[in-house]
Design an enzyme around this catalytic site. Structure first.
Site, PDB file in Angstrom:
ATOM      1  N   LYS A 298       0.802  -1.228   0.000  1.00  8.92           N
ATOM      2  CA  LYS A 298       0.000   0.000   0.000  1.00  8.92           C
ATOM      3  C   LYS A 298       0.836   1.280   0.000  1.00  8.92           C
ATOM      4  O   LYS A 298       0.408   2.297  -0.548  1.00  8.92           O
ATOM      5  CB  LYS A 298      -0.967   0.003   1.191  1.00  8.92           C
ATOM      6  CG  LYS A 298      -2.090  -1.020   1.068  1.00  8.92           C
ATOM      7  CD  LYS A 298      -3.098  -0.879   2.198  1.00  8.92           C
ATOM      8  CE  LYS A 298      -4.232  -1.878   2.056  1.00  8.92           C
ATOM      9  NZ  LYS A 298      -5.285  -1.674   3.072  1.00  8.92           N
TER      10      LYS A 298
ATOM     11  N   ASP B 127     -10.258   2.726   2.006  1.00  5.01           N
ATOM     12  CA  ASP B 127     -10.477   2.049   3.287  1.00  5.01           C
ATOM     13  C   ASP B 127     -11.240   2.928   4.277  1.00  5.01           C
ATOM     14  O   ASP B 127     -12.252   2.515   4.855  1.00  5.01           O
ATOM     15  CB  ASP B 127      -9.141   1.631   3.911  1.00  5.01           C
ATOM     16  CG  ASP B 127      -8.516   0.438   3.210  1.00  5.01           C
ATOM     17  OD1 ASP B 127      -9.270  -0.393   2.673  1.00  5.01           O
ATOM     18  OD2 ASP B 127      -7.276   0.338   3.207  1.00  5.01           O
TER      19      ASP B 127
END
Length: 276
Positions: A66, A103
């Site tokens: 990420k 997210d």
């Protein structure tokens, strides 16, 4: 021409994203497919170049890529910049790769699907100060939550998020435990309670207020020890499955322009995970 999407990570076999996205393509009659691709850290740059060359329309990014994928992208959206992390890549009309982080917004959508939008002035206790907490803190702030306290064993990590937000308060786990009755929304972001890890509470809920809201980002198991204990105190419960589904739905919208049916997907995955 058939579109293709993917999720990359190391490991990747456990991901439920392919099942979720392929079900949405079938429901929405989209000519596309979504595949899991195991990418080792040392092969990340090569994988990104290959996806671009082979015409991927976009892909999701999971642990451990990420942060490390960012140098290989052309641009980032505002939240991904703030977080320094990307979980969704979109190939734009001009062929550039743009990184997003869905997210935090996925968590907020899941939370407000359960409690509505009228609670944004309530005091929030965010438990943990890792990457997930960071994304949720920024996402909460972006939609108008103003009273956010971040509790972490290492208070310096919580303070760094507060400093970057230029808002909120950082406290220790012990301080949180002693003052639980001053909060109304509790968001548990640590690994405590995962079926593969430490199946435990982050702290004692002795002073947990009756009728509060308790959310956890863990979705396997659906009912963590934290949620079980909070439910016994009369809390409204929000498990982590909604966050997983909504972060995927936001990615889907970035790629294809519409928001898929999240309620049916949550019901489907809840049944698979043994919930009701």
């Amino acid at each position: 021409m058939k579109k293709w999407f993917a999720v990359i990570g190391d490991p990747i076999a456990q991901s439920k994203s392919p099942e979720m996205h392929n079900a949405w393509y079938e429901q929405e009659k989209v000519d596309a497919t979504y595949i899991p691709v195991h990418v080792k850290p040392e092969n990340l740059q090569q994988a990104v170049a290959s996806f671009k060359l082979l015409g991927a329309s976009g892909w999701n990014v999971t642990i451990p890529h990420k942060q490390t994928i960012i140098p290989f992208l052309d641009e980032l959206d505002e939240l991904a910049k703030k977080m320094g992390a990307v979980n969704t890549v979109v190939r734009t009309a001009d062929g550039k790769l743009k990184g997003y982080n869905t997210d935090g917004p996925g968590f907020v959508k899941s939370l407000e699907a359960a409690i509505g939008t009228s609670k944004r002035t309530e005091p929030v206790l965010l438990i943990g100060a890792g990457g997930a907490a960071r994304g949720i803190a920024f996402a909460l702030q972006m939609v108008g939550y103003k009273n956010i306290t971040i509790a972490n064993r290492t208070v310096e990590k919580a303070q760094r998020i507060v400093d970057e937000m230029n808002a909120g308060v950082a406290i220790t786990i012990q301080q949180a435990e002693e003052n639980l009755d001053t909060y109304r929304i509790f968001i548990q972001t640590t690994p405590a309670g995962m079926s593969t890890g430490d199946f435990a509470l982050p702290f004692s809920l002795e002073k947990f207020p009756t009728g509060a809201i308790a959310a956890d980002i863990v979705y396997n198991p659906l009912m963590t020890p934290f949620l079980q204990a909070a439910e016994q105190k009369g809390a409204t419960i929000v498990n982590g499955l909604g966050m997983f589904v909504h972060q995927g739905a936001i990615a889907y919208e970035h790629w294809l322009g519409n928001y898929p049916n999240t309620n049916a997907m949550i019901a489907r995955l809840t049944e698979q995970l043994g919930g009701k």
